[in-house]
Design a protein around this motif. Sequence first.
Motif, PDB file in Angstrom:
ATOM      1  N   LEU A  65       0.870  -1.176   0.000  1.00  0.00           N
ATOM      2  CA  LEU A  65       0.000   0.000   0.000  1.00  0.00           C
ATOM      3  C   LEU A  65       0.905   1.224   0.000  1.00  0.00           C
ATOM      4  N   ASN A  66       0.586   2.207  -0.832  1.00  0.00           N
ATOM      5  CA  ASN A  66       1.383   3.423  -0.927  1.00  0.00           C
ATOM      6  C   ASN A  66       0.505   4.607  -0.538  1.00  0.00           C
ATOM      7  N   ILE A  67       0.842   5.261   0.570  1.00  0.00           N
ATOM      8  CA  ILE A  67       0.101   6.443   1.019  1.00  0.00           C
ATOM      9  C   ILE A  67       0.743   7.668   0.379  1.00  0.00           C
ATOM     10  N   GLY A  68      -0.066   8.431  -0.341  1.00  0.00           N
ATOM     11  CA  GLY A  68       0.474   9.598  -1.047  1.00  0.00           C
ATOM     12  C   GLY A  68       1.407   9.122  -2.137  1.00  0.00           C
ATOM     13  N   CYS A  69       2.500   9.782  -2.255  1.00  0.00           N
ATOM     14  CA  CYS A  69       3.482   9.380  -3.265  1.00  0.00           C
ATOM     15  C   CYS A  69       4.622   8.587  -2.668  1.00  0.00           C
ATOM     16  N   CYS A  70       4.770   8.692  -1.340  1.00  0.00           N
ATOM     17  CA  CYS A  70       6.095   8.360  -0.814  1.00  0.00           C
ATOM     18  C   CYS A  70       6.120   7.507   0.437  1.00  0.00           C
ATOM     19  N   CYS A  71       5.087   6.761   0.700  1.00  0.00           N
ATOM     20  CA  CYS A  71       5.084   5.978   1.937  1.00  0.00           C
ATOM     21  C   CYS A  71       4.571   4.568   1.653  1.00  0.00           C
ATOM     22  N   ILE A  72       5.507   3.653   1.397  1.00  0.00           N
ATOM     23  CA  ILE A  72       5.187   2.277   1.052  1.00  0.00           C
ATOM     24  C   ILE A  72       5.051   1.443   2.331  1.00  0.00           C
ATOM     25  N   LEU A  73       3.917   0.753   2.458  1.00  0.00           N
ATOM     26  CA  LEU A  73       3.688  -0.165   3.572  1.00  0.00           C
ATOM     27  C   LEU A  73       3.458  -1.558   3.007  1.00  0.00           C
ATOM     28  N   HIS A  74       3.919  -2.565   3.722  1.00  0.00           N
ATOM     29  CA  HIS A  74       3.734  -3.949   3.290  1.00  0.00           C
ATOM     30  C   HIS A  74       2.839  -4.690   4.277  1.00  0.00           C
ATOM     31  N   ASP A  75       2.101  -5.651   3.743  1.00  0.00           N
ATOM     32  CA  ASP A  75       1.278  -6.555   4.549  1.00  0.00           C
ATOM     33  C   ASP A  75       0.327  -5.801   5.480  1.00  0.00           C
ATOM     34  N   VAL A  76      -0.543  -5.015   4.877  1.00  0.00           N
ATOM     35  CA  VAL A  76      -1.525  -4.230   5.625  1.00  0.00           C
ATOM     36  C   VAL A  76      -2.848  -4.985   5.629  1.00  0.00           C
ATOM     37  N   GLU A  77      -3.403  -5.190   6.815  1.00  0.00           N
ATOM     38  CA  GLU A  77      -4.696  -5.866   6.915  1.00  0.00           C
ATOM     39  C   GLU A  77      -5.827  -4.886   6.638  1.00  0.00           C
ATOM     40  N   ALA A  78      -6.809  -5.374   5.868  1.00  0.00           N
ATOM     41  CA  ALA A  78      -7.944  -4.536   5.480  1.00  0.00           C
ATOM     42  C   ALA A  78      -9.244  -5.313   5.643  1.00  0.00           C
ATOM     43  N   ALA A  79     -10.248  -4.635   6.189  1.00  0.00           N
ATOM     44  CA  ALA A  79     -11.594  -5.188   6.272  1.00  0.00           C
ATOM     45  C   ALA A  79     -12.301  -4.871   4.956  1.00  0.00           C
ATOM     46  N   VAL A  80     -13.141  -5.800   4.499  1.00  0.00           N
ATOM     47  CA  VAL A  80     -13.830  -5.617   3.224  1.00  0.00           C
ATOM     48  C   VAL A  80     -15.322  -5.456   3.473  1.00  0.00           C
TER      49      VAL A  80
END
Length: 163
Positions: free
Chosen positions: A104-119
């Motif tokens: 997941l990339n927040i904005g242009c410059c903040c990469i996060l890996h393995d983020v849990e998301a509710a659907v």
Amino acid sequence: MFAHISTLAFVSLCFLAPSIQAAQFGTTVPMSKKGTATYYVPVEFDGVAGNHLMVDTGSDYVTINKATLDLLKERGKVDYVKQVGGTMANGMDIIVPIYRIAKLNIGCCCILHDVEAAVFEGTERQILGLSALRKVAPFALSVDPAHLILSDCKPHSPELAKN
């Protein structure tokens, strides 16, 4: 969506901890204001661009809709984790599936890996909740100017883009 007192206490501690240095807040993401008190940031889900998520520190999870989940499934960038029960802001109890998003990339410059998301089915509003924000804590919100200020971000780079 899932408001818990312990979650709110966690966010408060992030803002009040005396050991936090200004240098920790290395990434600033502009927010757009919609409505009275809702702020949105651009987010890319592992190549799925054009998403604007509402920043919600009262939500335990990032929330995505079924359409985003389907796109991520097509690309093999999401894995089912579990189901959780929770209470919506309106008091309704609900059970939702949780998926792990590879990147997941927040904005242009903040990469996060393995983020849990509710659907959630049938919702257009997607939420940037604490399952992502915890990974960039301490974080801060500025309303004038409207910015989300993050720590410990992995910048976008050609090497990360290939993953």
